[in-house]
Design an enzyme around this catalytic site. Structure first.
Site, PDB file in Angstrom:
ATOM      1  N   ASP A 103       3.174  21.677  71.732  1.00  0.00           N
ATOM      2  CA  ASP A 103       2.129  21.866  70.719  1.00  0.00           C
ATOM      3  C   ASP A 103       1.037  20.818  70.912  1.00  0.00           C
ATOM      4  O   ASP A 103       1.287  19.745  71.477  1.00  0.00           O
ATOM      5  CB  ASP A 103       2.716  21.708  69.312  1.00  0.00           C
ATOM      6  CG  ASP A 103       3.796  22.740  69.030  1.00  0.00           C
ATOM      7  OD1 ASP A 103       3.761  23.819  69.649  1.00  0.00           O
ATOM      8  OD2 ASP A 103       4.673  22.445  68.200  1.00  0.00           O
TER       9      ASP A 103
HETATM   10  N1  URA Z   1       9.274  22.271  69.728  1.00  0.00           N
HETATM   11  C1  URA Z   1       8.216  22.208  68.893  1.00  0.00           C
HETATM   12  O1  URA Z   1       8.332  22.523  67.717  1.00  0.00           O
HETATM   13  N2  URA Z   1       7.032  21.809  69.402  1.00  0.00           N
HETATM   14  C2  URA Z   1       6.861  21.426  70.682  1.00  0.00           C
HETATM   15  O2  URA Z   1       5.754  21.033  71.070  1.00  0.00           O
HETATM   16  C3  URA Z   1       7.971  21.479  71.540  1.00  0.00           C
HETATM   17  C4  URA Z   1       9.165  21.914  71.041  1.00  0.00           C
END
Ligand code: URA
Length: 240
Positions: A103
């Site tokens: 993310d």
């Molecule tokens: N899980 C998440 O919620 N976000 C990420 O960036 C990676 C794994």
């Protein structure tokens, strides 16, 4: 292999552009300027120098980045700059892709490659390559929450509960969560399903490959043979 083809394969532009760069004397082969684009070169021992930067010829590109917060894992980012803007243009030009996404607000270990089979192996849930995260949570941790993550939590749109490969409290409101899959927002959704909320998230390791402590946020480096072997170590790996 012809020199211009070697250049093209490494992301230095179109056939025409690569030929022109060679003809203008802008390319050195193993330290010696070469102005004939048709020169035969041996890819097994090939160092190309352009604009004073040396590039070892690599049939496939494997790269590790320390992803900073505020970057999107997309070629078409919507609200933040793209992680691809942190890579040198030849890597982007030769078509490296993110190996699984983080993310925009997640930091840590992010891989890139132009080897489709490698990307598949690293991301397929069937291969179960461990992804290790450190999450700082909004609420106090308790045993029930940690146990729920170990036993499995039900996520929307998933047919069955998903369990962490491992889950340990790190002190304060932090925990380390090891997952065998890479589903959309998986850590945040699992922790929410266990009754807490992620405030910040960092990927520490994939397989047995830990994010090097010496690599600052935003920096990248090539992955060499030993790194690739470590990455594909099955769980439980060296990081466990
Ligand atoms: N899980 C998440 O919620 N976000 C990420 O960036 C990676 C794994």
């Amino acid at each position: 292999m012809k020199l211009y083809r070697a250049l093209q394969s490494q992301g230095f532009g179109s056939r025409k552009a690569c030929m022109a760069q060679v003809r203008m004397g802008e390319v050195a082969v193993n330290g010696v300027v070469c102005d004939d684009p048709e020169t035969e070169v041996d890819p097994a021992q090939l160092e190309l120098t352009l604009d004073g930067v040396s590039w070892l010829y690599r049939e496939k590109a494997y790269v590790l980045m320390h992803k900073p917060a505020g970057y999107e894992c997309s070629h078409h980012p919507r609200h933040h700059p793209s992680v691809f803007a942190l890579l040198p243009p030849p890597l982007v030009q030769r078509g490296v892709q993110c190996v699984g996404r983080l993310d925009q607000d997640t930091t840590g270990l992010l891989l890139f490659s132009d080897d489709g089979q490698f990307i598949h192996r690293m991301t397929s849930p069937k291969k179960g390559i461990a992804k290790v995260y450190r999450a700082d949570c909004a609420e106090q941790l308790d045993d029930a929450m940690l146990e729920a993550l170990r036993r499995g939590v039900q996520l929307n749109d998933e047919p069955a509960p998903i369990a962490a490969l491992a889950c340990e409290a790190l002190g304060g409101r932090s925990l380390r969560l090891t997952l065998g899959e890479g589903k959309y927002h998986q850590v945040k959704r699992m922790i929410a399903a266990a009754g807490n909320r992620v405030e910040s998230l960092h990927r520490e390791a994939i397989g047995g490959q830990v994010l090097p402590a010496s690599l600052p946020a935003g920096a990248w480096r090539w992955l060499e043979a030993g790194d690739l072997t470590r990455l594909e170590q099955p769980w439980p790996s060296a990081t466990s």
